[in-house]
Design a protein around this motif. Structure first.
Motif, PDB file in Angstrom:
ATOM      1  N   SER A  20       0.834  -1.202   0.000  1.00 26.57           N
ATOM      2  CA  SER A  20       0.000   0.000   0.000  1.00 26.57           C
ATOM      3  C   SER A  20       0.868   1.252   0.000  1.00 26.57           C
ATOM      4  N   PHE A  21       1.936   1.229   0.791  1.00 19.15           N
ATOM      5  CA  PHE A  21       2.856   2.363   0.833  1.00 19.15           C
ATOM      6  C   PHE A  21       3.487   2.594  -0.539  1.00 19.15           C
ATOM      7  N   LYS A  22       3.933   1.543  -1.175  1.00 21.92           N
ATOM      8  CA  LYS A  22       4.538   1.665  -2.504  1.00 21.92           C
ATOM      9  C   LYS A  22       3.531   2.216  -3.514  1.00 21.92           C
ATOM     10  N   ASN A  23       2.290   1.762  -3.423  1.00 23.14           N
ATOM     11  CA  ASN A  23       1.250   2.252  -4.328  1.00 23.14           C
ATOM     12  C   ASN A  23       0.978   3.734  -4.102  1.00 23.14           C
ATOM     13  N   GLU A  24       0.905   4.149  -2.841  1.00 30.53           N
ATOM     14  CA  GLU A  24       0.672   5.562  -2.527  1.00 30.53           C
ATOM     15  C   GLU A  24       1.826   6.410  -3.045  1.00 30.53           C
ATOM     16  N   GLU A  25       3.048   5.907  -2.899  1.00 26.75           N
ATOM     17  CA  GLU A  25       4.214   6.635  -3.387  1.00 26.75           C
ATOM     18  C   GLU A  25       4.160   6.798  -4.909  1.00 26.75           C
ATOM     19  N   LEU A  26       3.813   5.747  -5.617  1.00 27.52           N
ATOM     20  CA  LEU A  26       3.710   5.812  -7.070  1.00 27.52           C
ATOM     21  C   LEU A  26       2.599   6.778  -7.492  1.00 27.52           C
ATOM     22  N   LEU A  27       1.441   6.684  -6.853  1.00 34.13           N
ATOM     23  CA  LEU A  27       0.343   7.583  -7.190  1.00 34.13           C
ATOM     24  C   LEU A  27       0.712   9.040  -6.929  1.00 34.13           C
ATOM     25  N   THR A  28       1.449   9.291  -5.846  1.00 36.70           N
ATOM     26  CA  THR A  28       1.895  10.652  -5.551  1.00 36.70           C
ATOM     27  C   THR A  28       2.784  11.172  -6.669  1.00 36.70           C
ATOM     28  N   LYS A  29       3.752  10.370  -7.073  1.00 34.76           N
ATOM     29  CA  LYS A  29       4.671  10.778  -8.137  1.00 34.76           C
ATOM     30  C   LYS A  29       3.927  11.059  -9.440  1.00 34.76           C
ATOM     31  N   ALA A  35       0.543  17.253 -12.550  1.00 31.68           N
ATOM     32  CA  ALA A  35       0.297  18.650 -12.188  1.00 31.68           C
ATOM     33  C   ALA A  35       1.334  19.570 -12.818  1.00 31.68           C
ATOM     34  N   VAL A  36       2.592  19.123 -12.846  1.00 26.66           N
ATOM     35  CA  VAL A  36       3.664  19.934 -13.432  1.00 26.66           C
ATOM     36  C   VAL A  36       3.449  20.112 -14.939  1.00 26.66           C
ATOM     37  N   GLN A  49      -4.167  18.399  -5.330  1.00 29.14           N
ATOM     38  CA  GLN A  49      -4.949  17.924  -4.186  1.00 29.14           C
ATOM     39  C   GLN A  49      -4.796  16.413  -4.015  1.00 29.14           C
ATOM     40  N   LEU A  50      -4.857  15.680  -5.105  1.00 28.85           N
ATOM     41  CA  LEU A  50      -4.696  14.224  -5.038  1.00 28.85           C
ATOM     42  C   LEU A  50      -3.308  13.843  -4.537  1.00 28.85           C
ATOM     43  N   SER A  51      -2.277  14.571  -4.978  1.00 27.56           N
ATOM     44  CA  SER A  51      -0.925  14.259  -4.516  1.00 27.56           C
ATOM     45  C   SER A  51      -0.806  14.500  -3.014  1.00 27.56           C
ATOM     46  N   GLN A  52      -1.450  15.559  -2.516  1.00 25.67           N
ATOM     47  CA  GLN A  52      -1.423  15.838  -1.081  1.00 25.67           C
ATOM     48  C   GLN A  52      -2.139  14.741  -0.292  1.00 25.67           C
ATOM     49  N   GLU A  53      -3.244  14.256  -0.819  1.00 23.93           N
ATOM     50  CA  GLU A  53      -3.970  13.157  -0.168  1.00 23.93           C
ATOM     51  C   GLU A  53      -3.130  11.890  -0.139  1.00 23.93           C
ATOM     52  N   ARG A  54      -2.433  11.606  -1.238  1.00 25.75           N
ATOM     53  CA  ARG A  54      -1.582  10.420  -1.296  1.00 25.75           C
ATOM     54  C   ARG A  54      -0.451  10.531  -0.284  1.00 25.75           C
ATOM     55  N   LEU A  55       0.148  11.727  -0.142  1.00 24.57           N
ATOM     56  CA  LEU A  55       1.202  11.928   0.855  1.00 24.57           C
ATOM     57  C   LEU A  55       0.677  11.716   2.267  1.00 24.57           C
ATOM     58  N   GLN A  56      -0.537  12.175   2.501  1.00 24.00           N
ATOM     59  CA  GLN A  56      -1.149  11.988   3.819  1.00 24.00           C
ATOM     60  C   GLN A  56      -1.375  10.500   4.090  1.00 24.00           C
ATOM     61  N   ASN A  57      -1.843   9.768   3.092  1.00 24.04           N
ATOM     62  CA  ASN A  57      -2.044   8.323   3.251  1.00 24.04           C
ATOM     63  C   ASN A  57      -0.720   7.616   3.518  1.00 24.04           C
TER      64      ASN A  57
END
Length: 73
Positions: A20-29, A35-36, A49-57
């Motif tokens: 789950s952590f690896k998935n959240e990291e990939l989704l954040t990236k 966004a860039v 906003q989604l990247s911030q949520e993924r970082l929080q998760n």
């Protein structure tokens, strides 16, 4: 997630959290990259906003693993 009655995580539970952590990291990236590169302001805002949520998760998962292992920082 709390440690209930000093029960340890099973190997399967630990693997699930790790995945789950690896998935959240990939989704954040992916969200940050999108966004860039995005030209549409509303889509850029959504991706940020989604990247911030993924970082929080990811932070929640990290804290759960630290509590389980007894690591304080």
């Amino acid at each position: 997630m709390q440690n209930q009655g000093n029960q340890s995580l099973s190997a399967k539970e630990f693997a699930y959290i790790s995945d789950s952590f690896k998935n959240e990291e990939l989704l954040t990236k992916l969200c940050v990259q999108g966004a860039v590169e995005c030209q549409t302001p509303s889509l850029k805002q959504t991706l940020v906003q989604l990247s911030q949520e993924r970082l929080q998760n990811a932070s929640v998962l990290t804290n759960a693993l630290q509590q389980q292992s007894g690591i304080t920082h």
